[in-house]
Design a protein around this motif. Structure first.
Motif, PDB file in Angstrom:
ATOM      1  N   HIS A   1      40.486  39.548  47.481  1.00 16.63           N
ATOM      2  CA  HIS A   1      41.372  38.421  47.766  1.00 16.63           C
ATOM      3  C   HIS A   1      41.526  37.552  46.520  1.00 16.63           C
ATOM      4  O   HIS A   1      40.976  36.476  46.424  1.00 16.63           O
ATOM      5  N   ASN A   2      42.293  38.043  45.527  1.00 17.75           N
ATOM      6  CA  ASN A   2      42.475  37.283  44.292  1.00 17.75           C
ATOM      7  C   ASN A   2      43.838  36.613  44.217  1.00 17.75           C
ATOM      8  O   ASN A   2      44.183  36.039  43.208  1.00 17.75           O
ATOM      9  N   THR A   3      44.637  36.719  45.272  1.00 15.42           N
ATOM     10  CA  THR A   3      45.948  36.069  45.301  1.00 15.42           C
ATOM     11  C   THR A   3      46.160  35.395  46.645  1.00 15.42           C
ATOM     12  O   THR A   3      45.908  35.986  47.691  1.00 15.42           O
ATOM     13  N   LYS A   4      46.608  34.136  46.596  1.00 14.27           N
ATOM     14  CA  LYS A   4      46.944  33.401  47.814  1.00 14.27           C
ATOM     15  C   LYS A   4      48.424  33.040  47.776  1.00 14.27           C
ATOM     16  O   LYS A   4      49.001  32.871  46.705  1.00 14.27           O
ATOM     17  N   TYR A   5      49.015  32.920  48.953  1.00 15.21           N
ATOM     18  CA  TYR A   5      50.428  32.554  49.052  1.00 15.21           C
ATOM     19  C   TYR A   5      50.559  31.270  49.856  1.00 15.21           C
ATOM     20  O   TYR A   5      49.985  31.145  50.930  1.00 15.21           O
ATOM     21  N   VAL A   6      51.319  30.324  49.304  1.00 12.68           N
ATOM     22  CA  VAL A   6      51.531  29.038  49.967  1.00 12.68           C
ATOM     23  C   VAL A   6      53.032  28.779  50.047  1.00 12.68           C
ATOM     24  O   VAL A   6      53.735  28.834  49.033  1.00 12.68           O
TER      25      VAL A   6
ATOM     26  N   TRP B   1      43.579  24.731  35.966  1.00 14.80           N
ATOM     27  CA  TRP B   1      44.798  25.367  36.440  1.00 14.80           C
ATOM     28  C   TRP B   1      45.814  25.520  35.315  1.00 14.80           C
ATOM     29  O   TRP B   1      46.003  24.620  34.505  1.00 14.80           O
ATOM     30  N   LYS B   2      46.479  26.676  35.291  1.00  8.84           N
ATOM     31  CA  LYS B   2      47.613  26.908  34.402  1.00  8.84           C
ATOM     32  C   LYS B   2      48.719  27.574  35.214  1.00  8.84           C
ATOM     33  O   LYS B   2      48.459  28.214  36.227  1.00  8.84           O
ATOM     34  N   ARG B   3      49.945  27.377  34.759  1.00  9.57           N
ATOM     35  CA  ARG B   3      51.058  28.086  35.372  1.00  9.57           C
ATOM     36  C   ARG B   3      51.216  29.428  34.674  1.00  9.57           C
ATOM     37  O   ARG B   3      51.135  29.498  33.443  1.00  9.57           O
ATOM     38  N   LEU B   4      51.409  30.486  35.453  1.00  4.37           N
ATOM     39  CA  LEU B   4      51.494  31.822  34.877  1.00  4.37           C
ATOM     40  C   LEU B   4      52.594  31.883  33.817  1.00  4.37           C
ATOM     41  O   LEU B   4      53.729  31.476  34.048  1.00  4.37           O
TER      42      LEU B   4
ATOM     43  N   VAL C   1      53.740  31.034  40.152  1.00  4.82           N
ATOM     44  CA  VAL C   1      52.340  31.448  40.310  1.00  4.82           C
ATOM     45  C   VAL C   1      51.461  30.534  39.460  1.00  4.82           C
ATOM     46  O   VAL C   1      51.684  30.390  38.255  1.00  4.82           O
ATOM     47  N   TYR C   2      50.485  29.928  40.111  1.00  3.50           N
ATOM     48  CA  TYR C   2      49.524  29.057  39.436  1.00  3.50           C
ATOM     49  C   TYR C   2      48.184  29.783  39.374  1.00  3.50           C
ATOM     50  O   TYR C   2      47.729  30.352  40.372  1.00  3.50           O
ATOM     51  N   VAL C   3      47.580  29.765  38.200  1.00  2.08           N
ATOM     52  CA  VAL C   3      46.338  30.509  37.979  1.00  2.08           C
ATOM     53  C   VAL C   3      45.174  29.547  37.870  1.00  2.08           C
ATOM     54  O   VAL C   3      45.152  28.657  37.023  1.00  2.08           O
ATOM     55  N   CYS C   4      44.206  29.726  38.757  1.00  2.59           N
ATOM     56  CA  CYS C   4      42.960  28.954  38.741  1.00  2.59           C
ATOM     57  C   CYS C   4      41.891  29.823  38.083  1.00  2.59           C
ATOM     58  O   CYS C   4      41.671  30.954  38.508  1.00  2.59           O
TER      59      CYS C   4
ATOM     60  N   ASP D   1      57.688  36.947  45.410  1.00  2.00           N
ATOM     61  CA  ASP D   1      57.741  35.619  44.789  1.00  2.00           C
ATOM     62  C   ASP D   1      59.111  34.975  44.951  1.00  2.00           C
ATOM     63  O   ASP D   1      59.639  34.334  44.038  1.00  2.00           O
ATOM     64  N   GLY D   2      59.712  35.163  46.135  1.00  3.59           N
ATOM     65  CA  GLY D   2      60.980  34.515  46.443  1.00  3.59           C
ATOM     66  C   GLY D   2      62.205  35.199  45.874  1.00  3.59           C
ATOM     67  O   GLY D   2      63.304  34.640  45.928  1.00  3.59           O
TER      68      GLY D   2
END
Length: 220
Positions: free
Chosen positions: A21-26, A48-51, A75-78, A157-158
């Protein structure tokens, strides 16, 4: 009629413990506030960074975004300092479909294949359909058949891409076609024309017409 982009998928997970579970969708409403969390990295120094970008958006397990709009989608990367562990959060902000095409006019000779393509950006998932504009007041919805087929690349991703495929162009194929996308936020469309390439004599007449126009312009 059912939208051509509707589909049902059955997903079987044989062993949930083995799923990474390395990706979440909001998904959130436009104009609202949203908080993205990195709870899996509890107790660690994270940022946090934006991809695709290098600058840090925010440090800490929580990333708060105020009054989001479509430009905030992405996509935001934590990640833990040093990048030893990362998690992606894909944020999708609901908005009316945006339909576009790279080529608004396609030319092809009879007896050859071709395709019309449109790109759709929309949240939530849109229903995409194609219409023949033979009669402007009464467009006809197109369904896949022997000489025509509709393809839709996976929604991610939309974004998605749809194509209207002509396996064998005939004189009856020429005309205008509309790619339509509809979701709960609204609808949009783009028109693409399929035309027959000019013959040699047709090109000459076009050049003569252009030259005549140029002469008139010069004389004026």
């Amino acid at each position: 009629d059912e939208p051509v982009s509707s589909r049902k998928v059955l997903l079987n997970v044989l062993d949930p413990s083995k799923v990474d579970h390395n990706t979440k969708y909001v998904i959130t409403k436009q104009g609202g506030n949203v908080t993205l969390d990195c709870a899996d990295f509890d107790g660690e120094d994270v940022h946090w960074k934006r991809l695709g970008e290098t600058s840090v958006v925010q440090s800490g397990k929580l990333l708060s975004l105020i009054r989001v709009d479509r430009s905030d989608s992405g996509v935001y990367v934590c990640s833990v300092s040093g990048g030893s562990r990362t998690m992606n959060v894909s944020l999708l902000v609901e908005h009316i479909p945006i339909v576009s095409t790279n080529l608004s006019t396609i030319s092809q000779h009879p007896g050859h294949p071709t395709q019309l393509t449109c790109d759709v950006t929309a949240v939530p998932v849109p229903a995409v359909s194609w219409y023949s504009l033979g009669s402007p007041l009464n467009p006809t919805m197109i369904k896949s058949r022997g000489d025509l087929s509709i393809s839709i690349k996976d929604y991610k991703d939309g974004r998605m891409t749809s194509s209207l495929l002509f396996h064998n162009v005939t004189p009856a194929s020429y005309g205008g076609y509309s790619c339509n996308a509809t979701n709960t936020e609204g609808q949009a469309s783009v028109i693409i024309h399929l035309v027959q390439p000019l013959t040699g004599s047709g090109r000459e007449r076009l050049c003569q017409t252009v030259n005549s126009v140029l002469v008139v312009v010069v004389m004026l």
